[in-house]
Enzyme design. Structure first.
Site: not given
Ligand code: BGC
Length: 341
Positions: A114, A184, A305
């Site tokens: 991310h 998110h 997402e």
């Molecule tokens: C991911 C997860 C992650 C979460 C929080 C999501 O977008 O797919 O694997 O644990 O974000 O970081």
């Protein structure tokens, strides 16, 4: 005027505390003509709440979030935040563009998740209200988290009288770079803090998904959902862990998924221009001091997402996430809420 005396369709700003480094944070709220509402923070360009009517007509907040800025700063679940410069995991924390390799910040062991340590979610964005739109901007400087090129980013939120939340992402780079923006939001259509999403049903309009290895990193293989638990081509209960990117072949704004809670009767349809949708059932959620004193444990919400496919720069068969210098980036996500009997 609505029941609360607020003028529908107008964003109202209120203070939301200060960050640990002393920056003021603002919460923006808009109501539509039926009183349904959305809240957005300038910190992390974060969707903080969405209040929509359930089958009895009562407004309930269906989005996970916090009451205090300190919890947003210390949390690691990206509740409602915008993710950039690149959503998802990038194996080896590096990208190669035109033969040149750029090491990225590795915020998760040896890979990037991310967008790195601060990504785009741990900054206060600059906000402007333009009619019914709330426009948040930030400039991501050349080299930030390892990415080449200065990137001007803007995210525009609007909320219609028919309870459609539109989120439009634009970006512009002064060098070739990679970009895959998303937000998110974790939804619990039975009400944030009101149990798990086990009784929700999910329908995803995708025949394929991207395979992962045991560390959740992309293998490069694109697999059929048919005869696997990831076949959501017909709506089915979301009562098992999911953390995968689903693949769409359609371009333009297309229906990607439908989420429904039989408990509240609230349905949400997600449409997007993006080629992928990460579905994460929040199996590792742990938020002890959430909105209204709630505690969010595993499966308290599902994150949907809409994004580019994870780690796309490494896999030529994936839809490209390379943004060329001076070529505008534009993506859109719409969340449409309704009630079923
Ligand atoms: C991911 C997860 C992650 C979460 C929080 C999501 O977008 O797919 O694997 O644990 O974000 O970081």
């Amino acid at each position: 005027m609505s029941q609360t005396g607020v003028q529908p369709g107008v964003w109202i700003a209120r203070p939301f505390g200060t960050t640990s480094t002393g920056e003021a944070v603002t919460c923006y709220r808009i109501e539509n003509s039926s009183g349904a509402w959305v809240e957005v923070l300038d910190y992390g360009c974060t969707l903080r709440g969405i209040g929509v009517p359930d089958k009895t007509g009562q407004l309930i907040d269906v989005l996970l979030g916090y009451d205090n800025i300190g919890d947003y700063e210390s949390g690691d679940a990206y509740l409602g935040a915008v993710i950039g410069r690149c959503a998802g995991r990038i194996a080896g924390a590096k990208i190669t563009l035109s033969g040149k390799t750029y090491p990225l910040s590795a915020n998760c062991g040896d890979y990037q998740l991310h967008g790195g340590f601060r990504g785009f979610s741990r900054y206060v964005w600059s906000a402007k209200i333009r009619g019914g739109n709330l426009v948040l901007r930030r400039r991501s400087p050349d080299g930030e988290e390892g990415y080449p090129g200065n990137l001007e980013v803007s995210v525009t939120f609007s909320w219609s009288n028919s309870s459609v939340l539109s989120v439009e992402f634009t970006a512009f780079a002064d060098q070739d770079t990679v970009v895959s923006l998303t937000n998110h939001p974790y939804f619990n259509l039975s009400g944030a803090g009101n149990g798990t999403i086990d009784k929700h049903t999910l329908h995803v309009f995708a025949d394929e998904y991207t395979e992962l290895d045991e560390r959740n990193l992309i293998t490069g293989r694109i697999l059929q959902v048919e005869n696997t638990p990831l076949d959501f081509l017909r709506a089915k209960p979301l009562d098992f862990p999911v953390d995968y990117n689903f693949c769409f072949s359609r371009t333009g704004l297309h229906s990607a998924a439908r989420l429904y809670s039989p408990e509240s009767g609230i349905a949400m349809e997600l449409s997007t221009t993006q080629p992928g949708l990460q579905v994460y059932t929040g199996d590792f959620l742990s938020c002890p001091s959430a909105k209204g004193g709630a505690v969010y444990g595993p499966r308290s919400g599902v994150a949907l997402e809409a994004q580019g496919w994870p780690d796309a720069a490494a896999w030529p068969a994936f839809p490209s996430n390379i943004l060329r210098q001076d070529v505008p980036y534009q993506q859109r996500i719409e969340f449409a809420f309704s009630v079923r009997g």
